[in-house]
Design an enzyme around this catalytic site. Structure first.
Site, PDB file in Angstrom:
ATOM      1  N   ASP A 267       0.750  -1.151  -0.111  1.00 49.22           N
ATOM      2  CA  ASP A 267       0.004   0.043  -0.085  1.00 49.22           C
ATOM      3  C   ASP A 267       0.821   1.330  -0.231  1.00 49.22           C
ATOM      4  O   ASP A 267       1.760   1.501   1.022  1.00 49.22           O
ATOM      5  CB  ASP A 267      -0.702   0.039   1.286  1.00 49.22           C
ATOM      6  CG  ASP A 267      -1.968   0.736   1.163  1.00 49.22           C
ATOM      7  OD1 ASP A 267      -2.039   1.850   0.516  1.00 49.22           O
ATOM      8  OD2 ASP A 267      -2.946   0.625   2.028  1.00 49.22           O
ATOM      9  N   ASP A 327     -10.620   3.908  -1.306  1.00 47.89           N
ATOM     10  CA  ASP A 327     -11.357   2.863  -0.503  1.00 47.89           C
ATOM     11  C   ASP A 327     -12.805   2.883  -0.509  1.00 47.89           C
ATOM     12  O   ASP A 327     -13.507   3.872  -0.626  1.00 47.89           O
ATOM     13  CB  ASP A 327     -10.804   3.212   1.074  1.00 47.89           C
ATOM     14  CG  ASP A 327      -9.400   2.946   1.348  1.00 47.89           C
ATOM     15  OD1 ASP A 327      -8.749   2.709   0.342  1.00 47.89           O
ATOM     16  OD2 ASP A 327      -9.007   2.979   2.575  1.00 47.89           O
TER      17      ASP A 327
END
Ligand code: GLA
Length: 501
Positions: A267, A327
């Protein structure tokens, strides 16, 4: 008369705040959190009379300017605003200088960080970004041969966020192995952010107190016939402020292999303070190389929110999947905004390399079962990874039925490995089609509107001459053969069909 009396007092106050404690400098506060990982906050202050300006650097990875700062007597007050995705959070710090220590308390909630700080004066470099490490030149990373169909499993983030620990992961593995999910194809148990501890003097990263023994946990998950995944960042810190793999890529990959890890989500997070976006491919390639060199087959999941057209180079860095968006959250708006925007990326998905519109929210409670069926159907049409994001130890029968509908899963996992696309849109009605092996097609008749809608699909638009053989994948019934088919689709619902000649 009055002025003469007030002046000495004023002069005294200004004198005190300006000289008694000049706070100009770098104040470094290290706090060990309950799970054993440490958080560093550097308050970089410049005092001018009663006013404080400067910035706050959290974990050498995030910096925010001080928007208001003051010294009043011995009381210090600082205000900043943290950005997390679309959200902004104002945090006020208050306290005072206590000897050589600047003691501050965050007066508003600071969920990812400590609430009390004890800053000591540090060097002028405290809070500086870690140095840029030039990534190796671009070269194609060999395909690891994994993920021939989109990965299926579970990930801890959507439901647990930072509240995940060893016991919960074991419980989830037990549930998946016994509730029909494993039998339906779910395989990976993926631990997301917040498992990380600190590095030892040799640079070896240890898991934190929530995960006392990663190797033992991996062995346990494997004993259930399942595989285990983990999470890191190319930056010095992860998005939740835990230790990342910056400058330790090879060492970390070797350790994952030693533990028996089968999947890595990587990430971007704090890498943005060191590297430019144009370095992304090379930086992701570095970990792709490291995973291959570890000798263990490890699925490589890129998470950089769909920046830099990752779908064009994800396979070249050894990526098996790459996030295409920011997200997801457990809401109809978030899910549909992401899901219905993926048609344009279809050409980039293929066996071993998948677009990832983020993990499932099915069963997390803020959508209806009708909406969760739409979510599951759309993700399957998209050949998206199916990573459940709910608490598998505690879910309704309806949630389990949605997650384990094998006819829907078969659409996602079809061996042809083609992503579906939007065939047609009329207002709130959308028809999506995914080519399947043996000449069949999956069709999703989606109703995004507030009222029930009649949706029709014709053999002609699917390129079928004559009658369609139609299987309804949620009712598990064959529909009457015909050259057209209509269904009443509920608000926010879907009718999913498998159509063959
Ligand atoms: C980012 C990712 C999420 C999750 C969190 C963890 O926001 O996009 O999927 O991994 O970080 O901190």
């Amino acid at each position: 008369m009055k002025i003469v009396r007030v002046l000495p007092i004023l002069t005294f106050a200004v004198f005190c705040s300006a000289t008694a404690a000049d706070l100009t400098g770098h104040w470094v506060s290290k706090v060990e959190m309950a799970d054993g990982h440490s958080q560093e906050t550097v308050f970089i202050l410049k005092q001018d009379g009663a006013s404080l300006t400067g910035k706050i650097v959290v974990n050498v990875s995030r910096e925010t300017p001080i928007t208001e700062g003051s010294v009043n007597g011995d009381t210090v007050s600082l205000t900043t605003t943290f950005r997390a995705g679309q959200n902004q959070r104002k945090v006020v710090y208050e306290g005072k200088l206590d000897g050589d220590t600047l003691r501050l308390k965050a007066t508003s909630s600071n969920p990812r960080g400590p609430s009390e700080f004890a800053g000591k004066r540090g060097p002028e470099t405290a809070g500086d970004p870690r140095p840029y490490i030039a990534p190796p030149a671009l070269h194609p990373v060999k395909d690891n041969g994994l993920a021939r169909t989109p990965p299926m499993g579970w990930n801890s983030w959507n439901h647990f966020a930072g509240r995940i620990d060893d016991a919960a992961v074991r419980g989830i593995a037990d549930a998946m192995a016994s509730n029909g999910m494993k039998a339906a194809g779910y395989l990976y148990i993926n631990i997301d952010d917040t498992w990380e501890g600190d590095r030892d003097s040799n640079g070896v990263l240890r898991s934190n107190k929530k995960f006392p023994d990663m190797k033992a946990l991996a062995d346990y998950v494997h004993s259930k016939g399942l595989k285990i995944g983990i999470y890191s960042s190319p930056g010095p810190r992860t998005c939740a402020g835990y230790e990342g793999s910056y400058a330790h890529e090879d060492q970390d990959a070797r350790m994952y292999a030693q533990w028996g890890i089968d999947y890595l989500k990587y990430d971007w997070c704090s890498a943005s303070r060191i590297y430019k976006d144009t370095d992304m491919q090379a930086v992701y390639q570095k970990m792709g190389d490291a995973l291959l060199a570890s000798g263990r087959p490890i699925v490589y999941s890129l998470c950089q929110y769909g920046r830099q057209d990752v779908w064009k180079w994800g396979p070249d860095v050894g990526g098996n999947l790459w996030r295409t968006t920011g997200d997801i959250s457990d809401s109809w708006n978030s899910m549909t905004k992401i899901g219905f925007d993926q048609s344009r990326l279809a050409e980039f998905a293929r066996p071993g390399h998948w677009n990832d519109p983020d993990m499932l929210e099915v069963g997390n409670g803020k959508m209806t079962d009708t909406e969760y069926r739409t979510h599951m159907s759309l993700w399957s049409i998209l050949a998206a990874p199916l990573l459940a994001g709910n608490d598998l130890r505690d879910m309704s029968k309806d949630t389990l039925d949605i997650l384990t509908n094998r006819e829907i899963i078969a659409v996602d996992q079809d061996s042809l490995g083609k992503q579906g696309t939007r065939k047609r849109q009329e207002g709130d009605v959308e028809v999506w089609v995914k080519p399947l092996s043996n000449g069949a097609q999956a069709a999703g008749l989606f109703n995004r509107g507030d009222r029930e809608a009649k949706i029709t699909i014709t053999a002609a638009e699917l390129g079928i001459k004559g009658k369609m053989k139609i299987r309804n994948l949620w009712t598990h019934k064959n529909e009457t053969k015909g050259d057209q088919f209509s269904a009443m689709v509920p608000s926010h619902g879907v009718v999913m069909l498998k159509i063959s000649r």
